[in-house]
Design a protein around this motif. Structure first.
Motif, PDB file in Angstrom:
ATOM      1  N   SER A   1       1.250  -0.926  -0.241  1.00  0.00           N
ATOM      2  CA  SER A   1       0.144   0.303   0.053  1.00  0.00           C
ATOM      3  C   SER A   1       1.087   1.686   0.178  1.00  0.00           C
ATOM      4  O   SER A   1       0.489   2.035  -0.833  1.00  0.00           O
TER       5      SER A   1
ATOM      6  N   ASP B   1      -5.049   1.990   1.740  1.00  0.00           N
ATOM      7  CA  ASP B   1      -5.557   2.538   3.579  1.00  0.00           C
ATOM      8  C   ASP B   1      -4.561   1.445   3.347  1.00  0.00           C
ATOM      9  O   ASP B   1      -4.505   0.282   3.461  1.00  0.00           O
ATOM     10  N   PRO B   2      -3.813   2.038   4.198  1.00  0.00           N
ATOM     11  CA  PRO B   2      -2.177   0.678   4.829  1.00  0.00           C
ATOM     12  C   PRO B   2      -3.149  -1.001   5.468  1.00  0.00           C
ATOM     13  O   PRO B   2      -2.426  -1.557   6.188  1.00  0.00           O
ATOM     14  N   LYS B   3      -3.726   0.077   6.805  1.00  0.00           N
ATOM     15  CA  LYS B   3      -4.005  -0.572   7.612  1.00  0.00           C
ATOM     16  C   LYS B   3      -4.441  -2.120   7.815  1.00  0.00           C
ATOM     17  O   LYS B   3      -4.406  -2.763   8.754  1.00  0.00           O
ATOM     18  N   TYR B   4      -4.940  -2.161   6.209  1.00  0.00           N
ATOM     19  CA  TYR B   4      -5.745  -3.914   7.094  1.00  0.00           C
ATOM     20  C   TYR B   4      -4.804  -5.233   6.266  1.00  0.00           C
ATOM     21  O   TYR B   4      -5.430  -5.736   6.180  1.00  0.00           O
ATOM     22  N   GLY B   5      -3.145  -4.349   5.799  1.00  0.00           N
ATOM     23  CA  GLY B   5      -2.380  -5.512   5.543  1.00  0.00           C
ATOM     24  C   GLY B   5      -2.673  -6.017   4.145  1.00  0.00           C
ATOM     25  O   GLY B   5      -1.848  -6.177   3.318  1.00  0.00           O
TER      26      GLY B   5
ATOM     27  N   ASP C   1      -6.473  -4.452  -0.063  1.00  0.00           N
ATOM     28  CA  ASP C   1      -6.209  -2.533  -0.402  1.00  0.00           C
ATOM     29  C   ASP C   1      -6.565  -2.472  -1.616  1.00  0.00           C
ATOM     30  O   ASP C   1      -7.678  -0.876  -1.465  1.00  0.00           O
TER      31      ASP C   1
ATOM     32  N   GLU D   1     -10.669  -2.412  -0.524  1.00  0.00           N
ATOM     33  CA  GLU D   1     -10.760  -1.172   0.153  1.00  0.00           C
ATOM     34  C   GLU D   1     -11.290  -0.160  -0.786  1.00  0.00           C
ATOM     35  O   GLU D   1     -12.438   0.740  -0.115  1.00  0.00           O
TER      36      GLU D   1
ATOM     37  N   ARG E   1     -13.723  -6.681   8.029  1.00  0.00           N
ATOM     38  CA  ARG E   1     -12.974  -5.206   8.582  1.00  0.00           C
ATOM     39  C   ARG E   1     -13.578  -3.931   7.441  1.00  0.00           C
ATOM     40  O   ARG E   1     -14.060  -2.743   8.305  1.00  0.00           O
TER      41      ARG E   1
ATOM     42  N   ASP F   1     -16.240  -0.446   7.831  1.00  0.00           N
ATOM     43  CA  ASP F   1     -15.804   0.298   8.613  1.00  0.00           C
ATOM     44  C   ASP F   1     -16.058   0.866   7.205  1.00  0.00           C
ATOM     45  O   ASP F   1     -16.558   2.200   7.272  1.00  0.00           O
TER      46      ASP F   1
END
Length: 302
Positions: free
Chosen positions: A78, A178-182, A185, A188, A229, A233
């Protein structure tokens, strides 16, 4: 020789290629860009901390002014894609991972579609699946959609990033990856973009997607967890773009798909929990009830 024939002053399309230890394949990806019938592009290769000879393999191509190589310490796919986006100059953005390939008319075909459909912001198509050797595995593609596709995206990610071409303004308005999901991406991103923009599906093969055991996307358990997730979100932030019926049906389809997968790999408790959630969201939907049957009779899953 490629650089000498370029007659345009700037790119129309920015091509984003993140890479990490793909020296074996990246040459083929670059060659597929050089073979494009549409030549007004720039290729932004972001090396996310490779420890193999990726830089050496790419060196002969860097004399072409359209090809830019950026090295960074390992921060994830990401982050690498976002670095490329921050350096992109084109009015359109395409994505080519370093182990995939594009077919020669991919960009030309999709730019013509944008001209004919000015209301579309994301064009996407179909792909073949290839193995590590580059041999074709399958031409079978999932069902894909045009228009306002948020309800369909809730059920599953039907947009292949390898085939997509996106108007740059989408990123300017709604941001990048968005890098938060691993993982996932791109899923999302498509969900977020679908809350505002129209998609256009063009049936036809435009890319080759390589399948290998060490791909992050091959870890289905991790991917299902990330997708769940992402969906929850998204609904919290953009749920008002859907009706209550669309939200419930989309969630039911996702959890049914999750239930069928976990039943197929023998994780019965996880499958039952997922199909139970599907029944809460859509108790009369026949697809959900077929999912119930597949959970009860997992041996029937192909």
């Amino acid at each position: 020789m490629e650089a000498k024939t370029v007659e345009v002053s700037g790119p129309i399309v920015s091509i984003v290629t993140p890479t990490f230890n793909r020296a074996k394949y990246i040459r083929l990806a670059v060659e597929s860009v050089l073979a494009q019938t549409e030549r007004r592009w720039e290729l932004l290769i972001v090396d996310d901390g490779s420890t193999d000879d990726t830089a050496t393999v790419l060196q002969p191509y860097l004399s072409d002014p359209r090809i830019n190589y950026i090295y960074q310490s390992n921060r994830g796919q990401s982050a690498a894609r976002n670095v490329a986006l921050n350096n992109a100059r084109g009015a359109y953005v395409g994505f080519l991972d370093s182990d995939d390939i594009w077919f020669p008319e991919k960009l030309e075909r999709q730019l013509q579609l944008f001209e004919r459909h000015p209301d579309a912001h994301i064009v996407h198509g179909d792909e073949i699946t290839i193995d590590e050797k580059g041999d074709e595995i399958s031409r079978k593609n999932m069902r894909r959609y045009s228009g306002r596709i948020t309800p369909q995206l809730l059920a599953d990610n039907s947009v292949s990033i390898t085939t997509a071409l996106v108007r740059r303004e989408c990123f300017d308005v709604m941001g990048g990856f968005d890098p938060k999901y691993g993982v996932a991406d791109d899923y999302e991103l498509w969900l977020r973009f679908s809350a505002r923009y129209l998609f256009l599906y063009d049936p036809g093969l435009v890319a080759g997607y390589r399948v290998m055991p060490d791909q992050i996307s091959s870890d289905k358990r991790r991917r299902f967890a990330a997708n769940e997730r992402i969906i929850l979100d998204f609904l919290e932030r953009h749920g008002d773009c859907l009706s209550s019926t669309e939200r419930r049906k989309g969630l039911a389809m996702f959890f049914t798909r999750k239930a069928r997968y976990f039943a197929s790999v023998g994780e019965f408790r996880t499958a039952v929990k997922a199909i139970s959630r599907s029944l809460v969201y859509a108790p009369t939907n026949p697809v959900v009830w077929r999912g119930v049957y597949r959970v009860i009779r997992p041996q029937s899953i192909g």
